[in-house]
Enzyme design. Sequence first.
Site, PDB file in Angstrom:
ATOM      1  N   ARG A  93       0.244  -9.999   0.335  1.00 13.29           N
ATOM      2  CA  ARG A  93       0.255  -9.597  -1.211  1.00 13.29           C
ATOM      3  C   ARG A  93       1.254 -10.214  -1.848  1.00 13.29           C
ATOM      4  O   ARG A  93       2.377 -10.088  -1.702  1.00 13.29           O
ATOM      5  CB  ARG A  93       0.094  -8.069  -1.347  1.00 13.29           C
ATOM      6  CG  ARG A  93      -0.367  -7.561  -2.457  1.00 13.29           C
ATOM      7  CD  ARG A  93      -0.657  -6.171  -2.627  1.00 13.29           C
ATOM      8  NE  ARG A  93       0.828  -5.285  -2.205  1.00 13.29           N
ATOM      9  CZ  ARG A  93       0.894  -3.997  -2.548  1.00 13.29           C
ATOM     10  NH1 ARG A  93      -0.245  -3.140  -2.644  1.00 13.29           N
ATOM     11  NH2 ARG A  93       1.864  -3.330  -2.000  1.00 13.29           N
ATOM     12  N   ARG A 115       6.288   3.825   5.388  1.00 15.64           N
ATOM     13  CA  ARG A 115       5.533   4.212   4.026  1.00 15.64           C
ATOM     14  C   ARG A 115       3.949   4.907   4.565  1.00 15.64           C
ATOM     15  O   ARG A 115       3.604   6.176   3.825  1.00 15.64           O
ATOM     16  CB  ARG A 115       5.294   3.328   3.108  1.00 15.64           C
ATOM     17  CG  ARG A 115       6.432   2.778   2.386  1.00 15.64           C
ATOM     18  CD  ARG A 115       6.449   1.472   1.756  1.00 15.64           C
ATOM     19  NE  ARG A 115       5.394   1.397   0.894  1.00 15.64           N
ATOM     20  CZ  ARG A 115       4.881   0.188   0.372  1.00 15.64           C
ATOM     21  NH1 ARG A 115       5.436  -1.089   0.934  1.00 15.64           N
ATOM     22  NH2 ARG A 115       4.273  -0.058  -0.539  1.00 15.64           N
ATOM     23  N   ARG A 117       0.466  14.434  -5.007  1.00 18.14           N
ATOM     24  CA  ARG A 117       0.844  13.858  -3.479  1.00 18.14           C
ATOM     25  C   ARG A 117       1.047  14.808  -2.312  1.00 18.14           C
ATOM     26  O   ARG A 117       0.924  14.803  -1.198  1.00 18.14           O
ATOM     27  CB  ARG A 117       2.227  12.946  -3.515  1.00 18.14           C
ATOM     28  CG  ARG A 117       2.038  11.676  -4.203  1.00 18.14           C
ATOM     29  CD  ARG A 117       3.092  10.721  -4.105  1.00 18.14           C
ATOM     30  NE  ARG A 117       3.025   9.254  -4.918  1.00 18.14           N
ATOM     31  CZ  ARG A 117       3.473   8.596  -4.821  1.00 18.14           C
ATOM     32  NH1 ARG A 117       4.399   8.316  -3.799  1.00 18.14           N
ATOM     33  NH2 ARG A 117       3.356   7.289  -5.599  1.00 18.14           N
ATOM     34  N   ARG A 158       6.853  -7.661  -3.151  1.00 16.39           N
ATOM     35  CA  ARG A 158       7.615  -6.509  -2.961  1.00 16.39           C
ATOM     36  C   ARG A 158       8.586  -6.599  -1.642  1.00 16.39           C
ATOM     37  O   ARG A 158       8.260  -6.786  -0.677  1.00 16.39           O
ATOM     38  CB  ARG A 158       6.937  -5.097  -2.918  1.00 16.39           C
ATOM     39  CG  ARG A 158       6.588  -4.699  -4.124  1.00 16.39           C
ATOM     40  CD  ARG A 158       5.540  -3.502  -4.199  1.00 16.39           C
ATOM     41  NE  ARG A 158       6.291  -2.380  -3.163  1.00 16.39           N
ATOM     42  CZ  ARG A 158       5.977  -1.142  -3.320  1.00 16.39           C
ATOM     43  NH1 ARG A 158       4.841  -0.808  -4.267  1.00 16.39           N
ATOM     44  NH2 ARG A 158       6.706  -0.148  -2.643  1.00 16.39           N
ATOM     45  N   LYS A 199      -5.710   1.052  -4.966  1.00 15.64           N
ATOM     46  CA  LYS A 199      -5.916   2.203  -6.006  1.00 15.64           C
ATOM     47  C   LYS A 199      -5.649   1.505  -7.360  1.00 15.64           C
ATOM     48  O   LYS A 199      -6.796   1.742  -8.213  1.00 15.64           O
ATOM     49  CB  LYS A 199      -5.092   3.482  -5.691  1.00 15.64           C
ATOM     50  CG  LYS A 199      -5.344   4.026  -4.697  1.00 15.64           C
ATOM     51  CD  LYS A 199      -4.455   5.424  -4.392  1.00 15.64           C
ATOM     52  CE  LYS A 199      -2.918   5.048  -4.315  1.00 15.64           C
ATOM     53  NZ  LYS A 199      -2.741   4.234  -3.105  1.00 15.64           N
TER      54      LYS A 199
END
Length: 214
Positions: free
Chosen positions: A126, A171, A87, A160, A13
């Site tokens: 990532r 998540r 959300r 991260r 996104k």
Amino acid sequence: MNIILLGPPGAGKGTQARFLCDERDMIQLSTGDMLREAKDSGTEMGKVVADVMARGELVTDEIVIGLIREKLEGDKKGGFIFDGFPRTLAQADALGELLAEEGETLDAVIEMQVDDNALVARITARSTCGSCGEVYNDHTKPIPADGKCSNCGGTEFKRRADDNEDSLKQRLMEYYKKTSPLIGYYYAKGHLSSVDGLGEMSAVKADIAKVLDA
């Protein structure tokens, strides 16, 4: 034009929002970015945000809606991209009411569909530039051989701490539990379109453009 980008963590996104900002002069409204900006702004709303965050409490929907209201009343440029908000169904209702109050419309809700296993494989590979946030992937977009970010020339890259398989699955579960009802909500309103979020970045960008230009 005002749009919402929906999709689980790591669906891309943020990357697609940056394309839209660059190419359509839109403004990305990311909840995290707005909270950080407000905390350091010194405004009345900023002081409220800073106080809540200092106490380690969750920021309420009312505060987030207040921050979005401030943005809607400022420079609109090419419209807004809502990234990470809403959300929940309650947040979706609140956003719809706010847009109506401000004389704005919601023009599209784009769901970035992904396969969970492929998504986990993508995210665990990532990393991001520590200076500008440019996203890299060990398989599809590795860090340049000279060790410098192709966007800003930075040389520090980070991953991260929660970009690991167990954390990601947690998540994803949280996303599906809270956010997936929005798919039906916006489908019923006739706003929803879906694109393959795991395609090449350029292909995803082209699919989103088709939705917005239809």
